[in-house]
Every structure is written in structure tokens, then in C-alpha cells.
Design an enzyme around this catalytic site. Structure first.
Site, short mmCIF file in Angstrom:
data_model
loop_
_atom_site.label_atom_id
_atom_site.label_comp_id
_atom_site.label_asym_id
_atom_site.label_seq_id
_atom_site.Cartn_x
_atom_site.Cartn_y
_atom_site.Cartn_z
N HIS A 121 33.64 -58.41 50.44
CA HIS A 121 34.47 -59.52 50.94
C HIS A 121 35.93 -59.10 50.89
CE1 HIS A 121 36.12 -63.60 51.34
NE2 HIS A 121 34.91 -63.94 51.76
N ASP B 91 26.71 -64.96 52.35
CA ASP B 91 25.69 -64.70 53.37
C ASP B 91 24.48 -63.96 52.84
OD1 ASP B 91 28.54 -64.24 55.35
OD2 ASP B 91 27.07 -65.84 55.66
C1 SDX Z 1 32.22 -64.15 55.49
O1 SDX Z 1 37.08 -64.18 55.03
C2 SDX Z 1 36.25 -65.06 54.60
O2 SDX Z 1 36.57 -65.88 53.79
C3 SDX Z 1 34.88 -64.99 55.24
C4 SDX Z 1 33.81 -65.89 54.67
C5 SDX Z 1 34.10 -67.35 54.93
O3 SDX Z 1 33.54 -68.21 54.21
O4 SDX Z 1 34.79 -67.63 55.95
O5 SDX Z 1 33.71 -65.70 53.26
C6 SDX Z 1 32.46 -65.60 55.29
O6 SDX Z 1 32.53 -63.66 56.53
C7 SDX Z 1 31.67 -63.33 54.35
C8 SDX Z 1 31.62 -61.80 54.67
C9 SDX Z 1 30.37 -61.57 55.53
N1 SDX Z 1 30.33 -60.22 56.05
C10 SDX Z 1 29.46 -59.29 55.57
O7 SDX Z 1 28.70 -59.52 54.63
C11 SDX Z 1 29.44 -57.98 56.33
C12 SDX Z 1 29.38 -56.80 55.34
N2 SDX Z 1 30.64 -56.75 54.64
C13 SDX Z 1 31.65 -55.79 55.17
O8 SDX Z 1 31.64 -55.70 56.56
C14 SDX Z 1 33.03 -56.02 54.51
O9 SDX Z 1 32.82 -56.13 53.16
C15 SDX Z 1 33.88 -57.18 54.96
C16 SDX Z 1 34.06 -57.22 56.44
C17 SDX Z 1 33.29 -58.48 54.52
C18 SDX Z 1 35.25 -57.01 54.29
O10 SDX Z 1 35.83 -55.90 54.82
P1 SDX Z 1 37.26 -55.36 54.31
O11 SDX Z 1 37.94 -56.34 53.45
O12 SDX Z 1 37.99 -54.86 55.50
O13 SDX Z 1 36.82 -54.21 53.36
P2 SDX Z 1 36.82 -52.72 53.74
O14 SDX Z 1 36.03 -52.53 55.00
O15 SDX Z 1 38.21 -52.23 53.70
O16 SDX Z 1 35.96 -52.11 52.55
C19 SDX Z 1 36.57 -51.48 51.46
C20 SDX Z 1 35.60 -50.33 51.10
C21 SDX Z 1 35.35 -49.37 52.28
O17 SDX Z 1 35.01 -48.12 51.72
P3 SDX Z 1 36.21 -46.97 51.61
O18 SDX Z 1 36.75 -46.78 53.01
O19 SDX Z 1 37.22 -47.54 50.64
O20 SDX Z 1 35.48 -45.75 51.08
O21 SDX Z 1 34.30 -50.88 50.79
C22 SDX Z 1 33.34 -50.41 51.72
C23 SDX Z 1 34.11 -49.92 52.95
O22 SDX Z 1 33.37 -48.92 53.63
N3 SDX Z 1 32.48 -51.57 52.06
C24 SDX Z 1 31.15 -51.52 52.12
C25 SDX Z 1 30.76 -52.84 52.41
N4 SDX Z 1 31.84 -53.62 52.53
C26 SDX Z 1 32.90 -52.83 52.30
N5 SDX Z 1 30.28 -50.50 51.94
C27 SDX Z 1 28.96 -50.84 52.10
N6 SDX Z 1 28.50 -52.07 52.37
C28 SDX Z 1 29.37 -53.09 52.53
N7 SDX Z 1 28.92 -54.33 52.82
#
Ligand code: SDX
Length: 431
Positions: free
Chosen positions: A308, A365
Site C-alpha cells: 500500500h 483487497d
Molecule cells: C487500494 O490509496 C489508497 O488508499 C487505496 C485503497 C483505498 O481504500 O482507496 O487503500 C485501496 O487500492 C489498496 C491497494 C490495492 N492494490 C494492490 O493490492 C495491488 C498490489 N499492490 C501494488 O501494486 C502496490 O503495493 C501499490 C500500488 C498498492 C502501492 O504501490 P507504491 O506505493 O507505488 O509502492 P511501490 O510500487 O513503490 O513499491 C515499493 C516496493 C517496490 O520494490 P522496489 O522497487 O523497492 O524493489 O515494493 C514492491 C515494489 O516492487 N511492491 C511489491 C508489491 N507492492 C509493492 N512487490 C510485490 N508484491 C506487491 N504487491
């Protein structure tokens, strides 16, 4: 906002300026950079808005490090356990929990407006039966703007309140019809003597050949799921609604824009994607393989329902969602192996350094799909229910944004990386 004694100074090209810092009621302080460009010629660069507060708000507070979520100060788990969704809607719209009289009046007003104009119902027949329900929701809800545009005056509180009630009231009806349309079933009108959540389930699952018997446990679970998803500060879809409405556009169309943004698998579409992921994993013994894929930068696979932007601790909603999953599965007598896969996946991930270092936890989720599937919904409907719940958050934030004197049309700038000026070359000379 309360001015801080601290100042933020920035020196650029030998010139130092001081920018004001403000305290919120709680959470990070903010530096007001409104004068930055005028006094230094600098823009800030913050793609994804990781360090940017786009507005003032009193509605929802999140502390991502502590895993705290409050609606006007009320902790989400207390609202989910003790309240109901209509009460929560009143809170999000008015800033206080309703008295019993206010509650009854509000609830009755919403129920009275939950029917659809017959011309709106005709919009469904243009969609293919296999259309994704979110696509239908975007189209039909957006069409409401064509029915309620003639009196549009967003500066008039009477118009705002009428639009508020209509959007909250009609979203579940439109959503239930989108579901039944994909099945080829006749549409079911709302009833005035059922709860918001119970009405929605009846509009989805009623078989007109038989009397509908409400399952109170499922209605209560649906109501709780709506509470958990109602608002969440300045997430992508809420920011979409705020930006769209900053041009003073029709609010029904602005909320339809919120539905579009929510649909993405990185946002509200993650509940559908998370269940599909659990199905793909299938069994506990395949979890290590998928954990490795999630950590592999060359593999686009991510753990859906994990991570998140704000929560760097356990999403407080995920805990309640997990408990609701157990409750619904037990009530329905379902032994869903995917719940075991989900819980083992959570256990393995939370003990893995990759996830620990990045503070990746289950979010709202991760468990919701298991619950919604047990209630009888296909995964294509999961984000639709997120949209039903989030409509009150979008509308509350819309109301707050358009009545904030500090707000003006949202118009970010950019850092330009394209070609410098060059003269037109006639096609005959382009080789
Ligand atoms: C919702 O914003 C809100 O409040 C949203 C929400 C709401 O109520 O409105 O809470 C609802 O949208 C919840 C989130 C649902 N999405 C997912 O579950 C999709 C999977 N999650 C990822 O796509 C991600 O965690 C996000 C999109 C939710 C957040 O992305 P960020 O903040 O841009 O984080 P990031 O991509 O910069 O990640 C930081 C690191 C990265 O690795 P490095 O580049 O540092 O090596 O963490 C890794 C990412 O690759 N990472 C993951 C991951 N999420 C982040 N690695 C594996 N699996 C994951 N799910």
C-alpha cells in the site's frame, strides 16, 4: 491549519526563500510551496504524489506507520463492529454520527431516491451481455449526469444535497442491474423497507419465482464491507473525483470518473485480481514459487491485495475483512481452500525479508474476494461493490473540495524533456 514556528528555507542559485509550514490536527506537517515557482522559478517534481498533500480535509485520517484509519476521528474497527453503513454515510457527509431522528430521516431520504428513471434502464440494452460490470457501471452512472444537469448549480447547497442523495441512493440499484444484466435476468426494483446492504443483496439475488428470504448474517457482512471501503483520504479515485470536479463539472460525471480510476488492478480492481491470483496459486505447496515470482524484478507478477502507498503496517481494514471471511464461510458452511492459501501466503510473505524490508502487508483487497465469492458474487462484481461503498467517500470529498475557498482548478505543471523549437518541414522534403 495552524502555522508552525518552524520555517522551511530553500536556497537556489544564491537566493534563499522562507516558506510557511503548517500543522494539521494530526499527521505530517506541510510546507506551503505556492510561492516557490514565482520566487525561485522552480517546480516540484513528485510523480505519484508520494510527498504531496493536494488539499485540506477533515474527513479521514490515516497513519500508515501505525495502521490507523479514522472517519472524523472514529476508528474504522469500532464503526465496522458497532455501527452500520448508513450511519457511516451520515458521519462522512456531516462530520458527526447522527441522532436517531437524523438517522431515520437520512435513511428514508436515501431509500426514496433509490429507483431509476425508466430511460436510464434503457441504457443497459446497449451493452453486450458479457460486458464487465464495471464498464456498465461507468456508462450508466455517468448517464445520470444527462438526467440531472439542467438544474446544476454546485454552489447551491440544495443542489449539492439532492445530488448527494441521488448518487448514494442509485449506485447500488445501478450496480445490481449491471450484475443481473450480465446474467440475462430481469431487473429487481429496490424496496423501501430493507437496509441499504440488504436491499442490494436482494436486488442482485432475488429469484422472482420465489419469496426472497433475507440472510441477516450476509446483509450484516455486506454492510460491514461497505463501511470498510467507504472512504480512504486522497487515494487515486478520490483524487480523480476532486480533480475532475475542480473544473466545476457535473458531479455525477465526476463520480463516474472515480469509478474509472477505481477499476484499475493497482487500486480497487485489486480485489478481483487478488482472488484470481489465489486461484492461480491454487494450493499451499505452490506458494513459494509465487513468492519468488513476486520478488523477481523481471517478472511482472505482484502479490495482489498486498502492499500500500500509505500503510507500512497492517491495513486495519484487512483484519476486519479476514474475520468477516471466516464468519461468512462458517455461516455458509463453506470450506474454501483459497482462505487457507491466503492465510499461508500472508504468513510466508510476512516472514520474508523482501516484504519485511518494504513493509508490505495485506491490504483491504486481500481477503475481500474470498468473502464476496462465498456470498455468491463472481469476481467481476468485486470492484463494483467497492464502488458502491466508496461513492459516499467520493461525494463527501467532492462536497469538501468545491466548498473549500483555497481550492481552484487543479492544473499541475511538468518537467519538459521533448525537442526544443524547430521549424516545420514540408512533407516533400522529409525524405
Ligand atoms: C487500494 O490509496 C489508497 O488508499 C487505496 C485503497 C483505498 O481504500 O482507496 O487503500 C485501496 O487500492 C489498496 C491497494 C490495492 N492494490 C494492490 O493490492 C495491488 C498490489 N499492490 C501494488 O501494486 C502496490 O503495493 C501499490 C500500488 C498498492 C502501492 O504501490 P507504491 O506505493 O507505488 O509502492 P511501490 O510500487 O513503490 O513499491 C515499493 C516496493 C517496490 O520494490 P522496489 O522497487 O523497492 O524493489 O515494493 C514492491 C515494489 O516492487 N511492491 C511489491 C508489491 N507492492 C509493492 N512487490 C510485490 N508484491 C506487491 N504487491
Amino acid at each position: 491549519m495552524k502555522p508552525s514556528k518552524e520555517k522551511f528555507t530553500i536556497t537556489y542559485k544564491g537566493k534563499t526563500i522562507e516558506l510557511p509550514v503548517y500543522h494539521g490536527r494530526q499527521g505530517p506537517d506541510v510546507v506551503d510551496i505556492a510561492r516557490l515557482y514565482k520566487e525561485t522559478g522552480l517546480f516540484t517534481y513528485d510523480p505519484g504524489y508520494r510527498s504531496t498533500a493536494s488539499c485540506k480535509s477533515r474527513i479521514t485520517f490515516i497513519d500508515g506507520d501505525k495502521g490507523i484509519l479514522e472517519y472524523y476521528g472514529y476508528p474504522i474497527d469500532q464503526l465496522a463492529r458497532n455501527g452500520n453503513f448508513m450511519e457511516t454515510c451520515y458521519l462522512l457527509l456531516h462530520g458527526e454520527l447522527p441522532t436517531s431522528v437524523q438517522y431515520e430521516e437520512f435513511n428514508e431520504d436515501i431509500m426514496k431516491h433509490s429507483m431509476l428513471h425508466e430511460q436510464i434502464v434503457k441504457f443497459y440494452s446497449g451493452f453486450r451481455r458479457d460486458a464487465h460490470p464495471m464498464a456498465v457501471l461507468v456508462g450508466v452512472f455517468g448517464a445520470l449526469s444527462s438526467f440531472y444537469h439542467e438544474h446544476m448549480n454546485i454552489d447551491d447547497p440544495v443542489f449539492r444535497n439532492r445530488a448527494t442523495v441521488r448518487m448514494l441512493a442509485k449506485m447500488p440499484t445501478i450496480a445490481a442491474m449491471a450484475y443481473r444484466y450480465t446474467l440475462g435476468w430481469t431487473f429487481v426494483d429496490p424496496r423501501g423497507d430493507m437496509s441499504y446492504a440488504g436491499n442490494f443483496l436482494r436486488m442482485c439475488f432475488l429469484n422472482p419465482m420465489y419469496e426472497y428470504e433475507e440472510d441477516e448474517v450476509l446483509s450484516r457482512a455486506m454492510d460491514r464491507i461497505f463501511i470498510l471501503h467507504a472512504d480512504h483520504e486522497q487515494n487515486a479515485s478520490t483524487s480523480t473525483v476532486r480533480l475532475a470536479s475542480s473544473s466545476r463539472a457535473n458531479p455525477y460525471a465526476c463520480v463516474a470518473a472515480g469509478v474509472v480510476s477505481l477499476w484499475g488492478p493497482a487500486h480497487g480492481g485489486a480485489n478481483e485480481a487478488a482472488l484470481n491470483m489465489l486461484k492461480e496459486i491454487g494450493t499451499v505447496d505452490r506458494i513459494p514459487h509465487f513468492i519468488e515470482r513476486a520478488k523477481d524484478k523481471n517478472d511482472p507478477f505482484r502479490l495482489m491485495g498486498f502492499g500500500h502507498r500509505v500503510y507500512k503496517n497492517y491495513d486495519p481494514r484487512a483484519k476486519v475483512m479476514q474475520q468477516t471471511a471466516h464468519e461468512v464461510l462458517k455461516h455458509k458452511g463453506i470450506d474454501d481452500p483459497l482462505l487457507e492459501v491466503a492465510m499461508e501466503l500472508e504468513r510466508v510473505a510476512l516472514s520474508d525479508d523482501y516484504f519485511i524490508e518494504r513493509k508490505l502487508y495485506p491490504n483491504v483487497d486481500f481477503y475481500s474476494g474470498i468473502t464476496l465469492r462465498a456470498m455468491g458474487f463472481p469476481s467481476s462484481m468485486f470492484t463494483v461493490m467497492f464502488a458502491i461503498a466508496r461513492t459516499v467517500g467520493w461525494v463527501a470529498q467532492w462536497r469538501e473540495g468545491i466548498t473549500d475557498p483555497d481550492q481552484s482548478i487543479g492544473r499541475p505543471r511538468q518537467i519538459y524533456l521533448g525537442p526544443t523549437m524547430r521549424d516545420y518541414v514540408p512533407m516533400s522534403e522529409r525524405g
